[in-house]
Design an enzyme around this catalytic site. Structure first.
Site, PDB file in Angstrom:
ATOM      1  N   ILE A   1      61.066   8.430  29.706  1.00 50.70           N
ATOM      2  CA  ILE A   1      61.590   7.973  30.998  1.00 50.70           C
ATOM      3  C   ILE A   1      63.103   7.817  30.893  1.00 50.70           C
ATOM      4  O   ILE A   1      63.640   7.636  29.795  1.00 50.70           O
ATOM      5  CB  ILE A   1      60.925   6.636  31.433  1.00 50.70           C
ATOM      6  CG1 ILE A   1      61.128   6.356  32.923  1.00 50.70           C
ATOM      7  CG2 ILE A   1      61.430   5.473  30.575  1.00 50.70           C
ATOM      8  CD1 ILE A   1      60.270   5.218  33.456  1.00 50.70           C
ATOM      9  N   CYS A   2      63.793   7.909  32.031  1.00 51.77           N
ATOM     10  CA  CYS A   2      65.227   7.617  32.119  1.00 51.77           C
ATOM     11  C   CYS A   2      65.454   6.929  33.463  1.00 51.77           C
ATOM     12  O   CYS A   2      64.534   6.301  33.989  1.00 51.77           O
ATOM     13  CB  CYS A   2      66.067   8.884  31.960  1.00 51.77           C
ATOM     14  SG  CYS A   2      65.896  10.060  33.323  1.00 51.77           S
ATOM     15  N   GLN A   3      66.620   7.065  34.049  1.00 53.26           N
ATOM     16  CA  GLN A   3      66.877   6.410  35.328  1.00 53.26           C
ATOM     17  C   GLN A   3      66.311   7.206  36.501  1.00 53.26           C
ATOM     18  O   GLN A   3      65.678   6.656  37.380  1.00 53.26           O
ATOM     19  CB  GLN A   3      68.380   6.181  35.530  1.00 53.26           C
ATOM     20  CG  GLN A   3      68.721   5.341  36.754  1.00 53.26           C
ATOM     21  CD  GLN A   3      68.128   3.942  36.688  1.00 53.26           C
ATOM     22  OE1 GLN A   3      68.131   3.303  35.644  1.00 53.26           O
ATOM     23  NE2 GLN A   3      67.598   3.463  37.802  1.00 53.26           N
TER      24      GLN A   3
ATOM     25  N   MET B   1      63.158   5.268  36.253  1.00 49.06           N
ATOM     26  CA  MET B   1      63.210   3.842  36.588  1.00 49.06           C
ATOM     27  C   MET B   1      63.554   3.623  38.058  1.00 49.06           C
ATOM     28  O   MET B   1      63.205   2.591  38.624  1.00 49.06           O
ATOM     29  CB  MET B   1      64.209   3.119  35.688  1.00 49.06           C
ATOM     30  CG  MET B   1      63.780   3.023  34.235  1.00 49.06           C
ATOM     31  SD  MET B   1      62.233   2.120  33.980  1.00 49.06           S
ATOM     32  CE  MET B   1      62.730   0.446  34.409  1.00 49.06           C
TER      33      MET B   1
ATOM     34  N   GLY C   1      65.014  10.795  36.039  1.00 56.33           N
ATOM     35  CA  GLY C   1      64.179  11.919  35.621  1.00 56.33           C
ATOM     36  C   GLY C   1      64.977  13.076  35.067  1.00 56.33           C
ATOM     37  O   GLY C   1      64.417  13.997  34.479  1.00 56.33           O
TER      38      GLY C   1
END
Length: 120
Positions: free
Chosen positions: A87-89, A116, A91
């Site tokens: 996961i990141c902020q 996120m 995608g």
């Protein structure tokens, strides 16, 4: 002749942009609502590839922070036998991370679409 060159250039740019943003072949894509069900699993490695600052401000406790720029060095800390959920902020970085993990020999990789930003 200039028109042909411009069209070819446009096609090449479009190809690279599409290739950059397309999901990686062989990587499972899940939503954040699907992720909520996955978090209970013990046989999965959950990796957040955002910066330490982003991670400390808003995180999912199950995830371990390995920033994208450190993934190639720290990827050896991960088991290739277990699934990796990334996961990141938004995608974008997690999609890059999935490409890197594939190159490193990982087979079971899942990307969280929307990151996120989509997490409730």
């Amino acid at each position: 002749m200039d028109l042909v060159i411009n069209v070819l250039f446009g096609l090449i740019v479009a190809f690279f942009l599409i290739n950059k943003f397309m999901p990686v072949k062989g990587v499972k894509q899940i939503s954040t609502s699907d992720l909520k069900k996955e978090l209970k699993r013990k046989d999965v490695q959950f990796i957040d590839v955002r910066t330490p600052g982003e991670f400390s401000r808003n995180k999912i406790n199950t995830f371990k922070n390995i920033p994208l720029h450190e993934l190639s060095q720290k990827g050896s800390q991960l088991s290739k036998e277990k699934e990796v959920v990334v996961i990141c902020q938004s995608g974008m970085r997690s999609n890059k991370a999935t490409k890197l993990l594939r190159k490193m020999g990982f087979q079971k990789i899942t990307n969280v679409k929307g990151g996120m930003s989509a997490w409730n």
